[in-house]
Scaffold this motif. Sequence first.
Motif, PDB file in Angstrom:
ATOM      1  N   PHE A 124      -6.281 -20.319 -35.897  1.00 41.64           N
ATOM      2  CA  PHE A 124      -5.394 -19.345 -36.527  1.00 41.64           C
ATOM      3  C   PHE A 124      -5.389 -19.637 -38.021  1.00 41.64           C
ATOM      4  N   ILE A 125      -5.498 -18.606 -38.824  1.00 45.16           N
ATOM      5  CA  ILE A 125      -5.399 -18.767 -40.271  1.00 45.16           C
ATOM      6  C   ILE A 125      -4.172 -17.992 -40.721  1.00 45.16           C
ATOM      7  N   ASP A 126      -3.142 -18.746 -41.099  1.00 44.23           N
ATOM      8  CA  ASP A 126      -1.888 -18.158 -41.568  1.00 44.23           C
ATOM      9  C   ASP A 126      -2.035 -17.819 -43.052  1.00 44.23           C
ATOM     10  N   GLU A 127      -1.462 -16.711 -43.438  1.00 43.06           N
ATOM     11  CA  GLU A 127      -1.583 -16.231 -44.822  1.00 43.06           C
ATOM     12  C   GLU A 127      -3.052 -15.998 -45.172  1.00 43.06           C
ATOM     13  N   ALA A 128      -3.748 -15.313 -44.278  1.00 43.92           N
ATOM     14  CA  ALA A 128      -5.197 -15.122 -44.418  1.00 43.92           C
ATOM     15  C   ALA A 128      -5.589 -14.305 -45.643  1.00 43.92           C
ATOM     16  N   HIS A 129      -4.654 -13.568 -46.236  1.00 45.30           N
ATOM     17  CA  HIS A 129      -4.986 -12.840 -47.465  1.00 45.30           C
ATOM     18  C   HIS A 129      -5.416 -13.802 -48.577  1.00 45.30           C
ATOM     19  N   LEU A 130      -5.034 -15.075 -48.463  1.00 47.96           N
ATOM     20  CA  LEU A 130      -5.407 -16.063 -49.477  1.00 47.96           C
ATOM     21  C   LEU A 130      -6.896 -16.376 -49.460  1.00 47.96           C
ATOM     22  N   ILE A 131      -7.571 -16.035 -48.374  1.00 51.13           N
ATOM     23  CA  ILE A 131      -9.028 -16.195 -48.325  1.00 51.13           C
ATOM     24  C   ILE A 131      -9.644 -15.434 -49.496  1.00 51.13           C
ATOM     25  N   VAL A 132      -9.098 -14.274 -49.777  1.00 48.76           N
ATOM     26  CA  VAL A 132      -9.583 -13.458 -50.885  1.00 48.76           C
ATOM     27  C   VAL A 132      -8.904 -13.875 -52.191  1.00 48.76           C
ATOM     28  N   ASN A 133      -7.580 -13.941 -52.181  1.00 51.74           N
ATOM     29  CA  ASN A 133      -6.826 -14.161 -53.412  1.00 51.74           C
ATOM     30  C   ASN A 133      -7.005 -15.545 -54.027  1.00 51.74           C
ATOM     31  N   ALA A 167       1.141 -10.999 -43.883  1.00 52.59           N
ATOM     32  CA  ALA A 167       2.079  -9.888 -44.027  1.00 52.59           C
ATOM     33  C   ALA A 167       1.685  -9.013 -45.209  1.00 52.59           C
ATOM     34  N   THR A 168       0.669  -9.446 -45.954  1.00 57.87           N
ATOM     35  CA  THR A 168       0.385  -8.769 -47.219  1.00 57.87           C
ATOM     36  C   THR A 168      -1.091  -8.455 -47.445  1.00 57.87           C
ATOM     37  N   TYR A 169      -1.783  -7.953 -46.457  1.00 61.79           N
ATOM     38  CA  TYR A 169      -3.163  -7.541 -46.661  1.00 61.79           C
ATOM     39  C   TYR A 169      -3.196  -6.261 -47.490  1.00 61.79           C
TER      40      TYR A 169
END
Length: 185
Positions: A124-133, A167-169
């Motif tokens: 599981f990757i929590d806060e996965a939007h950070l992969i990009v950001n 929560a923020t994609y």
Amino acid sequence: ISNMQKNETLLACLPTGGGKSLTWQLPAISRMYQGVIIVVVPTIALAIDHERSSKNAYDKILDATDYPLAYYSGIDTEKKIKIYNGIENGTLPILYISPEALLHKEFRNKIFNAAEEGKISALFIDEAHLIVNWGVRFRPEFQLLSSFRNTLREKCENGLKTVLLSATYTEEDTEIIKTIFADEN
């Protein structure tokens, strides 16, 4: 999540307070997934908070002897040994860890060895939007998680379920993450 197939990947957007932590806690508590569930988190504070809330859930639901644990710099030797033993034995229900710690050679090898013995069930990757950001300039280990996941899947004879949560994609985040984690499932 309970119906995910072998090597399937799920990209999920749930609002803050919408139950993201339940997505890994319930499979662990119910023993729906056999083996260690790895949860990648961006900060030590979040790892410690998830460890605390998971322990509370375990205490309320079952008489557990093995609890979810967070691995981060500065933990004492006793806890580190407990984590290592839990991974090797497949008895650690949930491991909270940063991408940097997970990808460190010594730790990565422990995970891969456990995977070859069927003792890792999900990533599981929590806060996965950070992969990009964060992954481009700040913490590139976030973007290396895809390659790590692919290798881990090859080593997991029972397959590996991957869940990417945020929560923020944005639309751009979603497209980039789909490209980075692209596969047939």
